[in-house]
Design a protein around this motif. Structure first.
Motif, PDB file in Angstrom:
ATOM      1  N   ALA A   1      -7.757  -3.576 -32.230  1.00  0.00           N
ATOM      2  CA  ALA A   1      -6.496  -4.048 -31.664  1.00  0.00           C
ATOM      3  C   ALA A   1      -5.364  -3.675 -32.608  1.00  0.00           C
ATOM      4  O   ALA A   1      -5.553  -3.620 -33.829  1.00  0.00           O
ATOM      5  CB  ALA A   1      -6.527  -5.563 -31.452  1.00  0.00           C
ATOM      6  N   THR A   2      -4.197  -3.404 -32.047  1.00  0.00           N
ATOM      7  CA  THR A   2      -2.996  -3.188 -32.853  1.00  0.00           C
ATOM      8  C   THR A   2      -1.925  -4.155 -32.379  1.00  0.00           C
ATOM      9  O   THR A   2      -1.822  -4.466 -31.186  1.00  0.00           O
ATOM     10  CB  THR A   2      -2.478  -1.744 -32.717  1.00  0.00           C
ATOM     11  N   VAL A   3      -1.143  -4.679 -33.333  1.00  0.00           N
ATOM     12  CA  VAL A   3      -0.109  -5.658 -33.035  1.00  0.00           C
ATOM     13  C   VAL A   3       1.206  -5.129 -33.594  1.00  0.00           C
ATOM     14  O   VAL A   3       1.295  -4.820 -34.795  1.00  0.00           O
ATOM     15  CB  VAL A   3      -0.440  -7.040 -33.644  1.00  0.00           C
ATOM     16  N   HIS A   4       2.224  -5.037 -32.736  1.00  0.00           N
ATOM     17  CA  HIS A   4       3.517  -4.476 -33.144  1.00  0.00           C
ATOM     18  C   HIS A   4       4.563  -4.885 -32.106  1.00  0.00           C
ATOM     19  O   HIS A   4       4.224  -5.501 -31.072  1.00  0.00           O
ATOM     20  CB  HIS A   4       3.421  -2.949 -33.261  1.00  0.00           C
ATOM     21  N   PRO A   5       5.836  -4.590 -32.299  1.00  0.00           N
ATOM     22  CA  PRO A   5       6.861  -5.034 -31.341  1.00  0.00           C
ATOM     23  C   PRO A   5       6.656  -4.529 -29.917  1.00  0.00           C
ATOM     24  O   PRO A   5       7.009  -5.224 -28.962  1.00  0.00           O
ATOM     25  CB  PRO A   5       8.157  -4.477 -31.957  1.00  0.00           C
ATOM     26  N   ILE A   6       6.089  -3.325 -29.748  1.00  0.00           N
ATOM     27  CA  ILE A   6       5.873  -2.816 -28.392  1.00  0.00           C
ATOM     28  C   ILE A   6       4.739  -3.579 -27.719  1.00  0.00           C
ATOM     29  O   ILE A   6       4.830  -3.944 -26.541  1.00  0.00           O
ATOM     30  CB  ILE A   6       5.592  -1.300 -28.425  1.00  0.00           C
ATOM     31  N   SER A   7       3.650  -3.865 -28.466  1.00  0.00           N
ATOM     32  CA  SER A   7       2.566  -4.659 -27.877  1.00  0.00           C
ATOM     33  C   SER A   7       3.069  -6.056 -27.524  1.00  0.00           C
ATOM     34  O   SER A   7       2.639  -6.646 -26.522  1.00  0.00           O
ATOM     35  CB  SER A   7       1.383  -4.744 -28.851  1.00  0.00           C
ATOM     36  N   ASP A   8       3.971  -6.571 -28.326  1.00  0.00           N
ATOM     37  CA  ASP A   8       4.530  -7.903 -28.065  1.00  0.00           C
ATOM     38  C   ASP A   8       5.272  -7.929 -26.732  1.00  0.00           C
ATOM     39  O   ASP A   8       5.128  -8.874 -25.944  1.00  0.00           O
ATOM     40  CB  ASP A   8       5.476  -8.272 -29.212  1.00  0.00           C
ATOM     41  N   VAL A   9       6.052  -6.887 -26.452  1.00  0.00           N
ATOM     42  CA  VAL A   9       6.781  -6.818 -25.182  1.00  0.00           C
ATOM     43  C   VAL A   9       5.805  -6.695 -24.016  1.00  0.00           C
ATOM     44  O   VAL A   9       6.014  -7.295 -22.951  1.00  0.00           O
ATOM     45  CB  VAL A   9       7.781  -5.645 -25.201  1.00  0.00           C
ATOM     46  N   ILE A  10       4.732  -5.934 -24.186  1.00  0.00           N
ATOM     47  CA  ILE A  10       3.735  -5.797 -23.123  1.00  0.00           C
ATOM     48  C   ILE A  10       3.155  -7.156 -22.755  1.00  0.00           C
ATOM     49  O   ILE A  10       3.015  -7.502 -21.575  1.00  0.00           O
ATOM     50  CB  ILE A  10       2.631  -4.825 -23.556  1.00  0.00           C
ATOM     51  N   VAL A  11       2.805  -7.949 -23.766  1.00  0.00           N
ATOM     52  CA  VAL A  11       2.271  -9.288 -23.510  1.00  0.00           C
ATOM     53  C   VAL A  11       3.321 -10.151 -22.809  1.00  0.00           C
ATOM     54  O   VAL A  11       3.022 -10.875 -21.840  1.00  0.00           O
ATOM     55  CB  VAL A  11       1.812  -9.943 -24.825  1.00  0.00           C
ATOM     56  N   ARG A  12       4.544 -10.110 -23.286  1.00  0.00           N
ATOM     57  CA  ARG A  12       5.604 -10.946 -22.702  1.00  0.00           C
ATOM     58  C   ARG A  12       5.866 -10.552 -21.240  1.00  0.00           C
ATOM     59  O   ARG A  12       6.147 -11.418 -20.396  1.00  0.00           O
ATOM     60  CB  ARG A  12       6.881 -10.835 -23.541  1.00  0.00           C
ATOM     61  N   ILE A  13       5.783  -9.254 -20.944  1.00  0.00           N
ATOM     62  CA  ILE A  13       5.981  -8.817 -19.559  1.00  0.00           C
ATOM     63  C   ILE A  13       4.858  -9.359 -18.671  1.00  0.00           C
ATOM     64  O   ILE A  13       5.105  -9.846 -17.559  1.00  0.00           O
ATOM     65  CB  ILE A  13       6.037  -7.282 -19.496  1.00  0.00           C
ATOM     66  N   TRP A  14       3.609  -9.273 -19.140  1.00  0.00           N
ATOM     67  CA  TRP A  14       2.489  -9.747 -18.330  1.00  0.00           C
ATOM     68  C   TRP A  14       2.654 -11.230 -17.958  1.00  0.00           C
ATOM     69  O   TRP A  14       2.473 -11.612 -16.797  1.00  0.00           O
ATOM     70  CB  TRP A  14       1.174  -9.523 -19.070  1.00  0.00           C
ATOM     71  N   TYR A  15       3.040 -12.024 -18.926  1.00  0.00           N
ATOM     72  CA  TYR A  15       3.176 -13.450 -18.629  1.00  0.00           C
ATOM     73  C   TYR A  15       4.495 -13.763 -17.915  1.00  0.00           C
ATOM     74  O   TYR A  15       4.573 -14.732 -17.145  1.00  0.00           O
ATOM     75  CB  TYR A  15       3.003 -14.263 -19.900  1.00  0.00           C
ATOM     76  N   ALA A  16       5.536 -12.939 -18.124  1.00  0.00           N
ATOM     77  CA  ALA A  16       6.775 -13.130 -17.356  1.00  0.00           C
ATOM     78  C   ALA A  16       6.522 -12.903 -15.869  1.00  0.00           C
ATOM     79  O   ALA A  16       7.156 -13.547 -15.012  1.00  0.00           O
ATOM     80  CB  ALA A  16       7.855 -12.168 -17.850  1.00  0.00           C
ATOM     81  N   LEU A  17       5.607 -11.991 -15.534  1.00  0.00           N
ATOM     82  CA  LEU A  17       5.251 -11.767 -14.134  1.00  0.00           C
ATOM     83  C   LEU A  17       4.570 -12.989 -13.522  1.00  0.00           C
ATOM     84  O   LEU A  17       4.465 -13.101 -12.297  1.00  0.00           O
ATOM     85  CB  LEU A  17       4.335 -10.537 -14.024  1.00  0.00           C
ATOM     86  N   GLN A  18       4.085 -13.889 -14.380  1.00  0.00           N
ATOM     87  CA  GLN A  18       3.482 -15.143 -13.912  1.00  0.00           C
ATOM     88  C   GLN A  18       4.430 -16.321 -14.103  1.00  0.00           C
ATOM     89  O   GLN A  18       4.063 -17.480 -13.860  1.00  0.00           O
ATOM     90  CB  GLN A  18       2.173 -15.391 -14.663  1.00  0.00           C
ATOM     91  N   GLY A  19       5.639 -16.013 -14.587  1.00  0.00           N
ATOM     92  CA  GLY A  19       6.647 -17.048 -14.738  1.00  0.00           C
ATOM     93  C   GLY A  19       6.462 -17.932 -15.953  1.00  0.00           C
ATOM     94  O   GLY A  19       6.987 -19.058 -15.984  1.00  0.00           O
ATOM     95  N   ILE A  20       5.749 -17.467 -16.990  1.00  0.00           N
ATOM     96  CA  ILE A  20       5.534 -18.288 -18.186  1.00  0.00           C
ATOM     97  C   ILE A  20       5.797 -17.448 -19.432  1.00  0.00           C
ATOM     98  O   ILE A  20       5.941 -16.213 -19.364  1.00  0.00           O
ATOM     99  CB  ILE A  20       4.094 -18.859 -18.245  1.00  0.00           C
ATOM    100  N   LEU A  21       5.831 -18.125 -20.585  1.00  0.00           N
ATOM    101  CA  LEU A  21       5.977 -17.461 -21.876  1.00  0.00           C
ATOM    102  C   LEU A  21       4.607 -17.321 -22.544  1.00  0.00           C
ATOM    103  O   LEU A  21       3.667 -18.072 -22.230  1.00  0.00           O
ATOM    104  CB  LEU A  21       6.914 -18.275 -22.776  1.00  0.00           C
ATOM    105  N   PRO A  22       4.466 -16.363 -23.493  1.00  0.00           N
ATOM    106  CA  PRO A  22       3.168 -16.161 -24.142  1.00  0.00           C
ATOM    107  C   PRO A  22       2.625 -17.394 -24.843  1.00  0.00           C
ATOM    108  O   PRO A  22       1.406 -17.605 -24.869  1.00  0.00           O
ATOM    109  CB  PRO A  22       3.447 -15.030 -25.139  1.00  0.00           C
ATOM    110  N   ASN A  23       3.500 -18.228 -25.407  1.00  0.00           N
ATOM    111  CA  ASN A  23       2.990 -19.398 -26.124  1.00  0.00           C
ATOM    112  C   ASN A  23       2.317 -20.390 -25.180  1.00  0.00           C
ATOM    113  O   ASN A  23       1.390 -21.113 -25.564  1.00  0.00           O
ATOM    114  CB  ASN A  23       4.114 -20.071 -26.917  1.00  0.00           C
TER     115      ASN A  23
END
Length: 839
Positions: free
Chosen positions: A348-370
């Motif tokens: 796995a790699t963790v960086h600002p672009i991966s962070d946005v990918i995660v945030r987009i996935w959960y934004a599509l469900q109407g929630i935040l990653p936390n």
């Protein structure tokens, strides 16, 4: 003056024929062994004469083989070896007539190498050498000083095998015959193995491990894990599968060796024996390593495991007994959190672009990653296809920067591929990227040089939870122009759609298998079973589509085939409309072929090609166009252009209209007076001609309509009701390119019946997906098309050659259009129309 003395000479017994002995012409004037000379003159006699070449410096005589003769013409062949140089031609008539000659009449040439195909190979591989003046008698070829076995030889080419004793390296090639020799420096390469990826990166003894890459060769070599040999179960030129050997827990180097060389990959495989932990490895970085940070992996069942990043950003997490996929979290020292996903327990790699990918996935469900992090079982990570629906178009928008760093966007995984946080490669992209997390949008701003940028790009991503879509807006600028795009994709949100995507990708896999197994013998009958009986696509039925597919893919290979964008899905009817991409390779070139809005229909448990359901081939391109030499109403410099092009089988379409973009309003698309003759080679040597009518309309607005503009094209068939199709424009660019050759515009520059060289420059503001070149030939009332000499034009190509015929459908060619189109990964398009012999 000689004529006045003729009576005296006759009185002395000298005949008129003796006075007329001369060689007036020799054709050709140069060549090699095997060249046939036509000698024209007088006084050769009525009996068979002798002919010879005499070296003008050494005087060495080489007898020619006379095969035909008369008093005024001799046909003779240079059949014996002759040293290169200038030769006098001597003719010796039969009988008592004296011999006579023509000075400096013929030049024996040394071999002259022009090209090799391919330029890369392994010992035993066949190479074709193209040259001039090889002669008809087999000579000798040396590769790196080693004699190469020759399997074919002619005056202009030779086929030879790479010598068996050579190892990896770059080699000179020399070719010689009895006349001389030529040498090509650094002409051929025997490559070393080039591993690019390992999957999984963590394995227990006995587990299968796959190394992907290139240049492994087709003969099985050897794999060492550390110093221990691994049992190999499969070996191809691009993939190796082996069993992880029994070793103590640890991280090991991998050595891949074949007959010509080896490659050592440092710390590539983690061996985790039974009873030892399974380790999830990776790196956390943001343009610099994130050292001393807490990193946590939370699995699909809510279990979590943590570790701390090393100072270079790398980490390992014990995930023994965990269930993938994982939601990754890094708590950045000094404040801030970065997220990522890991689809398996390997890397796995963790960086600002991966962070946005995660945030987009959960934004599509109407929630935040936390929120998901605290209750992962209720808010799971995406499936691979759902994740790809986000990452594939994002990678396409980032492709320009991948290209600048020499990274392959097709194989680089944003969330998995390892990199070093050292300011190079992918880490340099992170270093150049500013990420802005907004309330409803996420923005990447990228510059190639922060203090004085020459390339700048802004990418805005807007997820919409209401309709499960993600919008990508992008703008790229350089001193030479700008490129903009606006694209919305559907994110698969249900099991039925995911199953349909898997079925379509399985269909593409079947096509790849058929293409690979049939090779150069691929025919329409081999692919027909993959196409629905009621297929209709761009006006073509099942038979024509199968023929075109066979013609396009014959002799090639499909390396990757995937769904890149969903347009619509009807689970009740089992019909999916989507964009697909296939990476097609032929020889050393490869090209990503995209089929837009292709329909697929479920048949039983399988999926079949169904077509776009259009009665004609409909294209509407918002492009930057360059017309050369610049005929009215267009002009030579790059300018906005909208081109509407509708093509259908003759007699099937009554009329076409177009609306939209603030440019067209039910505007007729007029039928061209000429027709197009398309040849489809259904099987090798079995060609059928299809006549198509052409409907064209173009407009030159002051500016490009915005990316994402919708147009409607209405097609009225000869029989049946009108059908309306919506076309959404892709990215637009203001950048142009230059044509370097040809440099003239008359018909002679087309080199009809010969070889025409076409050369161009490349754009800089967008990543190139494909380059297409073609030639359209115009005769009296007819139009024909022909392709370049190579099957695939690479995305970095700047030249191509054509063999243009002199006729089109039996009509003399009166003009030629050379068409160059350069298409970007987001729909950008530059087209150049270079007219030869036009008005």
């Amino acid at each position: 003056m000689l004529r006045s003395f003729a009576p005296w000479l006759l009185a002395l017994g000298l005949s008129g024929s003796a006075l007329a002995q001369s060689v007036t012409e020799v054709a050709p004037t140069n060549g090699a062994v095997g060249t046939t000379l036509t000698i024209t003159g007088t006084g050769f006699g009525s009996a068979k004469p002798a002919a010879a070449l005499i070296h003008s410096t050494t005087g060495k005589k080489t007898v020619l083989k006379v095969t035909a003769f008369s008093n005024t013409q001799i046909t003779a062949t240079l059949s014996a070896a002759a040293v290169s140089g200038i030769y006098d031609l001597q003719v010796d008539p039969a009988g008592s007539a004296p011999a006579f000659q023509k000075d400096d009449a013929f030049t024996v040439e040394s071999p002259s190498i022009t090209a090799f195909n391919p330029t890369t190979g392994f010992p035993g591989d066949s190479i074709t050498l193209t040259a001039q003046f090889l002669g008809s008698k087999k000579g000798k070829i040396l590769v790196g000083g080693k004699s190469a076995p020759i399997t074919a030889w002619s005056n202009t080419s030779a086929v030879f095998k790479m010598p068996p004793s050579l190892k990896a390296g770059v080699f000179d090639v020399s070719v010689s015959n009895g006349s001389g020799a030529d040498n090509a420096d650094d002409a051929l390469t025997i490559p070393q193995p080039d591993p690019e990826n390992i999957d999984p990166a963590v394995a227990a003894p006995g587990d299968p491990v796959q190394i992907s890459g290139s240049q492994f060769g087709i003969k099985k070599g050897k794999v060492l894990v550390g110093t221990k040999s691994a049992a190999i179960s499969a070996w191809t030129d691009t993939s190796i599968t082996f069993a992880a050997p029994s070793l103590a827990a640890g991280i090991y180097d991998i050595t891949v060796s074949n007959a010509v060389g080896s490659a050592i990959l440092t710390s590539w495989l983690t061996v985790s024996p039974t009873g030892q932990p399974s380790l999830l490895s990776g790196i956390a970085a943001k343009g610099a390593p994130i050292g001393g940070a807490g990193v946590t992996a939370k699995d699909s069942k809510g279990k979590s495991s943590s570790s701390t990043t090393a100072m270079d950003g790398t980490f390992q997490i014990n995930v023994t007994g965990f269930s993938a996929p994982f939601l990754m979290r890094v708590d950045v020292p000094g404040g801030g959190i970065l997220y990522s996903f890991a689809m398996d327990a390997s890397a796995a790699t963790v960086h600002p672009i991966s962070d946005v990918i995660v945030r987009i996935w959960y934004a599509l469900q109407g929630i935040l990653p936390n929120v998901a992090y605290t209750n992962i079982t209720s808010h799971p990570a995406p499936s691979p296809d759902q994740l790809a629906a986000i990452t594939d178009p994002l990678e396409a928008h980032l492709a320009l920067w991948f290209g600048l760093e020499g990274l392959n966007v097709a194989t680089f995984d944003l969330l998995k591929t390892a990199f070093n946080a050292d300011g190079t490669g992918f880490d340099r992209i992170l270093d150049r990227t500013t990420t802005i997390i907004g309330v409803d949008t996420f923005t990447f701003s990228i510059q190639d040089a922060p203090t004085s940028p020459t390339i700048e790009q802004e990418i805005i991503l807007t997820p919409n939870a209401a309709n499960s879509t993600l919008r990508f807006q992008s703008a790229t600028t350089t001193a030479g122009g700008s490129t903009t795009s606006d694209q919305t994709v559907v994110i698969p949100s249900n099991a039925q759609l995911l199953s349909a995507i898997a079925g379509v990708e399985a269909l593409l896999g079947k096509l790849a298998t058929v293409v690979a197994s049939k090779g150069a013998q691929l025919s329409a009958s081999h692919v027909t079973s993959l196409i629905a009986a009621d297929f209709l696509g761009e006006g073509k039925n099942r038979t024509l589509f199968a023929g075109e597919a066979a013609q396009s893919l014959r002799g090639a290979s499909i390396d990757l085939g995937s769904v890149t964008r969903i347009h619509s899905f009807d689970p009740a009817l089992g019909i999916l409309f989507a964009d697909i991409e296939m990476l097609v390779s032929a020889g050393s070139a490869s090209e990503t072929i995209e089929l837009e809005r292709m329909g697929f229909r479920k048949s039983g448990a399988s999926w079949l090609f169904y077509g776009d359901r259009a009665p004609a081939e409909i294209s509407l391109d918002v492009e930057t166009r360059i017309d050369l030499p610049g005929f009215a109403p267009h002009f030579a410099n790059p300018h906005p252009h909208i081109n509407v092009d509708v093509r259908a089988e003759q007699g099937t379409i009554a009329s076409v209209t177009v609306s939209g973009g603030g440019v067209f309003n039910n505007t007729p698309v007029l039928k061209d007076p000429s027709v197009e003759i398309e040849e489809i080679e259904f099987a090798p040597g079995q060609t059928t001609q299809i006549t198509r009518e052409l409907f064209f309309l173009s407009a030159t607005p002051g500016t490009h309509p915005p990316a994402g503009t919708q147009f409607t094209v209405t097609v009225t068939p000869v029989s049946g009701p009108p059908q309306t199709f919506t076309i959404t424009s892709g990215a637009t660019t203001t950048e142009g390119v230059n044509i370097l050759a040809p440099t003239a515009f008359d018909l002679a520059a087309a080199q009809l019946g010969g070889t025409l060289a076409f050369q161009w420059t490349l754009p800089e503001t967008f990543s190139i997906q494909s380059i297409d070149v073609g030639a359209f030939l115009f005769g009296s009332g007819v139009q024909c098309s022909t392709e370049a000499d190579v099957l695939i034009i690479g995305t970095d190509a700047t030249s191509a050659t054509f063999q243009l015929p002199t006729t089109c459908n039996s009509q003399a060619v009166s003009s030629v259009n050379l068409n160059l189109s350069i298409d970007g990964t987001l729909g950008e398009r530059i087209i150049v129309i270079y007219t030869l012999g036009g008005p």
